[in-house]
Design a protein around this motif. Structure first.
Motif, PDB file in Angstrom:
ATOM      1  N   GLU A 112       0.832  -1.212   0.000  1.00  9.95           N
ATOM      2  CA  GLU A 112       0.000   0.000   0.000  1.00  9.95           C
ATOM      3  C   GLU A 112       0.862   1.257   0.000  1.00  9.95           C
ATOM      4  OE1 GLU A 112      -3.452   2.167   2.742  1.00  9.95           O
ATOM      5  OE2 GLU A 112      -2.501   0.302   3.389  1.00  9.95           O
ATOM      6  N   SER A 113       1.944   1.236   0.789  1.00 13.04           N
ATOM      7  CA  SER A 113       2.840   2.384   0.819  1.00 13.04           C
ATOM      8  C   SER A 113       3.480   2.619  -0.544  1.00 13.04           C
ATOM      9  CB  SER A 113       3.916   2.165   1.885  1.00 13.04           C
ATOM     10  OG  SER A 113       4.835   3.230   1.900  1.00 13.04           O
ATOM     11  N   GLU A 114       3.876   1.559  -1.236  1.00 13.11           N
ATOM     12  CA  GLU A 114       4.489   1.710  -2.561  1.00 13.11           C
ATOM     13  C   GLU A 114       3.486   2.255  -3.565  1.00 13.11           C
ATOM     14  OE1 GLU A 114       7.558   1.360  -3.443  1.00 13.11           O
ATOM     15  OE2 GLU A 114       8.364   0.577  -1.550  1.00 13.11           O
ATOM     16  N   TYR A 115       2.259   1.782  -3.507  1.00 16.60           N
ATOM     17  CA  TYR A 115       1.240   2.276  -4.448  1.00 16.60           C
ATOM     18  C   TYR A 115       0.918   3.742  -4.192  1.00 16.60           C
ATOM     19  CZ  TYR A 115       0.387  -2.579  -5.848  1.00 16.60           C
ATOM     20  OH  TYR A 115       0.534  -3.848  -6.336  1.00 16.60           O
ATOM     21  N   LYS A 116       0.835   4.121  -2.931  1.00 16.62           N
ATOM     22  CA  LYS A 116       0.555   5.521  -2.621  1.00 16.62           C
ATOM     23  C   LYS A 116       1.708   6.423  -3.073  1.00 16.62           C
ATOM     24  CE  LYS A 116      -3.475   5.106  -0.627  1.00 16.62           C
ATOM     25  NZ  LYS A 116      -3.670   5.333   0.815  1.00 16.62           N
ATOM     26  N   ASP A 117       2.939   5.941  -2.933  1.00 17.12           N
ATOM     27  CA  ASP A 117       4.076   6.714  -3.431  1.00 17.12           C
ATOM     28  C   ASP A 117       4.016   6.864  -4.946  1.00 17.12           C
ATOM     29  OD1 ASP A 117       4.986   6.984  -0.871  1.00 17.12           O
ATOM     30  OD2 ASP A 117       6.498   5.400  -1.014  1.00 17.12           O
ATOM     31  N   PHE A 118       3.606   5.805  -5.621  1.00 19.55           N
ATOM     32  CA  PHE A 118       3.509   5.886  -7.076  1.00 19.55           C
ATOM     33  C   PHE A 118       2.480   6.930  -7.497  1.00 19.55           C
ATOM     34  CE2 PHE A 118       1.757   4.701 -11.170  1.00 19.55           C
ATOM     35  CZ  PHE A 118       2.895   4.466 -11.925  1.00 19.55           C
ATOM     36  N   ILE A 119       1.336   6.966  -6.814  1.00 20.19           N
ATOM     37  CA  ILE A 119       0.304   7.955  -7.150  1.00 20.19           C
ATOM     38  C   ILE A 119       0.808   9.363  -6.868  1.00 20.19           C
ATOM     39  CG2 ILE A 119      -2.039   8.717  -6.606  1.00 20.19           C
ATOM     40  CD1 ILE A 119      -2.702   5.813  -5.927  1.00 20.19           C
ATOM     41  N   THR A 120       1.617   9.509  -5.825  1.00 18.35           N
ATOM     42  CA  THR A 120       2.155  10.829  -5.500  1.00 18.35           C
ATOM     43  C   THR A 120       3.148  11.308  -6.559  1.00 18.35           C
ATOM     44  OG1 THR A 120       1.888  10.345  -3.133  1.00 18.35           O
ATOM     45  CG2 THR A 120       3.367  12.149  -3.738  1.00 18.35           C
ATOM     46  N   PHE A 121       4.025  10.400  -7.033  1.00 17.80           N
ATOM     47  CA  PHE A 121       5.046  10.787  -8.004  1.00 17.80           C
ATOM     48  C   PHE A 121       4.509  10.859  -9.432  1.00 17.80           C
ATOM     49  CE2 PHE A 121       7.904   9.158  -4.607  1.00 17.80           C
ATOM     50  CZ  PHE A 121       8.672  10.302  -4.449  1.00 17.80           C
ATOM     51  N   PHE A 122       3.534  10.025  -9.765  1.00 14.20           N
ATOM     52  CA  PHE A 122       3.008   9.981 -11.134  1.00 14.20           C
ATOM     53  C   PHE A 122       1.477  10.089 -11.098  1.00 14.20           C
ATOM     54  CE2 PHE A 122       6.756   7.222 -10.770  1.00 14.20           C
ATOM     55  CZ  PHE A 122       7.644   7.896 -11.598  1.00 14.20           C
ATOM     56  N   PRO A 123       0.939  11.230 -10.689  1.00 17.13           N
ATOM     57  CA  PRO A 123      -0.531  11.327 -10.559  1.00 17.13           C
ATOM     58  C   PRO A 123      -1.269  11.332 -11.891  1.00 17.13           C
ATOM     59  CG  PRO A 123       0.480  13.456 -10.148  1.00 17.13           C
ATOM     60  CD  PRO A 123       1.609  12.484 -10.305  1.00 17.13           C
ATOM     61  N   ASN A 124      -0.612  11.766 -12.966  1.00 13.34           N
ATOM     62  CA  ASN A 124      -1.272  11.867 -14.265  1.00 13.34           C
ATOM     63  C   ASN A 124      -0.984  10.687 -15.176  1.00 13.34           C
ATOM     64  OD1 ASN A 124      -2.308  14.429 -13.543  1.00 13.34           O
ATOM     65  ND2 ASN A 124      -0.403  15.415 -14.183  1.00 13.34           N
ATOM     66  N   ALA A 125      -0.241   9.734 -14.712  1.00 10.00           N
ATOM     67  CA  ALA A 125       0.075   8.568 -15.536  1.00 10.00           C
ATOM     68  C   ALA A 125      -1.125   7.622 -15.589  1.00 10.00           C
ATOM     69  CB  ALA A 125       1.290   7.842 -14.972  1.00 10.00           C
ATOM     70  N   PRO A 126      -1.290   6.870 -16.685  1.00 11.32           N
ATOM     71  CA  PRO A 126      -2.398   5.897 -16.742  1.00 11.32           C
ATOM     72  C   PRO A 126      -2.273   4.813 -15.680  1.00 11.32           C
ATOM     73  CG  PRO A 126      -1.520   6.336 -18.928  1.00 11.32           C
ATOM     74  CD  PRO A 126      -0.579   6.965 -17.960  1.00 11.32           C
ATOM     75  N   GLU A 127      -1.048   4.545 -15.250  1.00 11.35           N
ATOM     76  CA  GLU A 127      -0.849   3.506 -14.236  1.00 11.35           C
ATOM     77  C   GLU A 127      -1.296   3.956 -12.843  1.00 11.35           C
ATOM     78  OE1 GLU A 127       1.323   4.559 -16.374  1.00 11.35           O
ATOM     79  OE2 GLU A 127       1.975   2.837 -17.591  1.00 11.35           O
ATOM     80  N   ALA A 128      -1.559   5.263 -12.653  1.00  6.62           N
ATOM     81  CA  ALA A 128      -2.015   5.731 -11.339  1.00  6.62           C
ATOM     82  C   ALA A 128      -3.368   5.134 -10.977  1.00  6.62           C
ATOM     83  CB  ALA A 128      -2.081   7.262 -11.322  1.00  6.62           C
ATOM     84  N   ALA A 129      -4.253   4.990 -11.965  1.00  5.51           N
ATOM     85  CA  ALA A 129      -5.542   4.349 -11.694  1.00  5.51           C
ATOM     86  C   ALA A 129      -5.348   2.894 -11.290  1.00  5.51           C
ATOM     87  CB  ALA A 129      -6.436   4.445 -12.930  1.00  5.51           C
ATOM     88  N   GLU A 130      -4.396   2.227 -11.935  1.00  5.83           N
ATOM     89  CA  GLU A 130      -4.116   0.830 -11.556  1.00  5.83           C
ATOM     90  C   GLU A 130      -3.589   0.745 -10.133  1.00  5.83           C
ATOM     91  OE1 GLU A 130      -1.265  -2.880 -13.090  1.00  5.83           O
ATOM     92  OE2 GLU A 130      -1.405  -1.004 -14.244  1.00  5.83           O
TER      93      GLU A 130
END
Length: 509
Positions: A112-130
């Protein structure tokens, strides 16, 4: 002879053919490089020999084999060595995937921590929804049964709602909505079980509060018809309790009974109009008929909507019941697969609110036969015309301009003319003047207006040690210089001058 030769020729030809086939079968085909199945790797089909791509593919192969620590090591090496790589987003997301697939409470927390970091660093990427979708899946995998801890179910509902609201154009929206329906099925089942428990123990306010929350918050719940039916039964139970309660006047009892019956009939009506294809519709019809109430007819749109919901639900089979005993999570096969799930929670219905509503109904029923309370009538002002419904204010008497306000001014005397009377602007007669004996009305005030003397406090008693003024003797300097007379010590005996006795009198010394 010809036949025999032909048969031998055929056998020889067949043997040659078989020998060629076996020879070809024995020949080994050139070994081709095995193509690894990287269905979880969207970059597997990209033919590239770049070092960052090689490290990424190696990590994906290790993850597929269950070597999650090796996969994370390769991914971290790629991220640290090639920070500008075009595969860094997928590598960062794959680190969270490795923790998620490893499982366990600690690993899922790290994922969960890794996914939240990903959303923080790449909020506009298509992978953020994933990534947001997988955060909801973390709590979905840890959900308990409806009669156990529901914190993970609440967290899963919140994360799926966040994903739908933040990424409405993502291709993962249909899957997120179905997951949200499953989670809401579990939460609604929990609330329904609690409401039915309170209803069985005739705690009707608590039962109504729980079931009303289910109906308002989760309209796609597979047992919404049962919840509405239980609400109607709870109101019918309150009506019966009022009917048999002692110390309630008959008129009040009838009013309360009618109000609760109306609420019960409204709940039964909603079962028929909103869920016309549900299993408990006939029960609602029977209750309305028993109450001598009209049975409503559902609309065609409501029938079509509920029919689609009922057909999308899967019945619980024996295998589902058996697995429900073994597995940890709940069984959600009955959750519908159509309809829009609730994205915002409405206000919950609380038991104290239902109790306050009941008290208001009791008060209204008791006050229904009493006359309305009359409001206080305010009098009209001194300059306003009097009205028939309000009294006018009494006039106030003012004191004369030059007088003290005590006594009566004589307007006219019998034996005198009007000019002898003092006007309002003239001064009043002196206090010591004699009263007119011919006056019709005599003054009321006192005749003697002399004030009593002012009382003085008594003098304090003289102290014995004080010297009165004028009696003190003045000591002058001459008096101070005078010497005091010596005391006569002839009559006193001392060691120096002692009376002689006997022959001693003759001794002069």
């Amino acid at each position: 002879m010809n036949r025999l030769s032909r048969s031998f020729a055929a056998l020889a030809l067949a043997s040659l053919v078989l020998s060629g086939v076996t020879a070809q079968a024995k020949e080994k085909k050139p070994k081709q490089k095995k193509n690894e199945d990287l269905s979880a790797n969207p970059l597997a089909g990209v033919n590239s020999k770049q070092p960052d791509k090689v490290l990424y593919d190696k990590a994906m192969i290790a993850m597929k084999k269950g070597k999650y620590d090796v996969a994370r090591l390769d991914l971290q090496t790629m991220l640290n060595t090639y920070p500008d790589s075009e595969y860094r987003m997928r590598a960062k997301l794959a680190v969270g995937d490795s923790w998620f697939k490893e499982g366990g409470t600690a690993a899922l927390t790290q994922a969960e921590s890794e996914y939240k970091d990903f959303i923080t660093f790449f909020p506009n990427a298509p992978e953020a929804a994933e990534a947001q979708m997988k955060v909801g899946d973390i709590y979905y995998e840890q959900m308990e049964k409806p009669d156990r801890d529901y914190n993970n179910a609440q967290d899963a509902e919140k994360e799926y709602r966040t994903m739908i609201n933040m990424f409405p154009d993502s291709p993962l929206i249909p899957r997120a909505k179905q997951k949200l329906r499953d989670v809401q099925e579990v939460l609604a089942e929990r609330e329904t079980q609690i409401g039915l428990y309170y209803g069985a123990r005739e705690n009707f306010p608590a039962s109504i509060a729980r079931l009303q929350t289910v109906v308002d918050t989760y309209p796609l719940y597979s047992k919404s018809d049962q919840a509405l039916l239980a609400i109607g039964d709870a109101y019918a139970g309150e009506a019966h309790a009022v009917q048999i309660a002692p110390n309630i006047p008959g008129a009040v009892r009838e009013r309360l009974h009618s109000v609760y019956q109306d609420k019960a009939a409204a709940a039964y009506d909603r079962v028929i109009t909103r869920y016309p294809m549900a299993p408990h519709v006939e029960d609602a019809r029977d209750r309305l008929v028993a109450m001598n109430r009209p049975v409503p007819e559902p609309t065609d749109a409501a029938v079509a909507e509920n029919d689609a919901e009922q057909k999308s639900m899967q019945p619980i089979r024996f295998t589902n019941r058996a697995l429900d005993i073994i597995k940890r999570g709940p069984t959600v096969v009955q959750a519908p697969h159509v309809g829009e799930p609730t994205l915002d929670d409405p206000k919950r219905t609380l038991a104290p609110d239902v109790t306050k509503e009941n008290m208001a109904l009791y008060t209204a029923a008791f006050n229904a036969g009493k006359p309305a309370a009359t409001t206080a009538v305010t009098p009209t002002g001194p300059n306003e015309p009097p009205r028939s419904d309000q009294p006018s204010a009494a006039p106030e008497l003012a004191a004369p301009a030059g007088g003290t306000g005590v006594g009566v001014t004589i307007v006219n005397a019998p034996n005198g003319d009007a000019s002898s009377a003092p006007s309002g602007n003239e001064a009043a007669p002196a206090a010591g003047a004699a009263a007119d004996p011919n006056a019709l009305v005599k003054p009321v005030g006192p005749t003697n207006e002399t004030l009593p003397p002012v009382d003085k406090p008594a003098e304090a008693p003289n102290q014995t040690n004080d010297i009165k003024p004028g009696t003190a003797q003045q000591q002058t300097a001459a008096d101070a210089a005078k010497k005091k007379p010596k005391a006569n010590l002839d009559d006193e005996s001392s060691s120096k001058k002692k009376k002689k006795k006997g022959l001693g009198k003759l001794n002069p010394f």
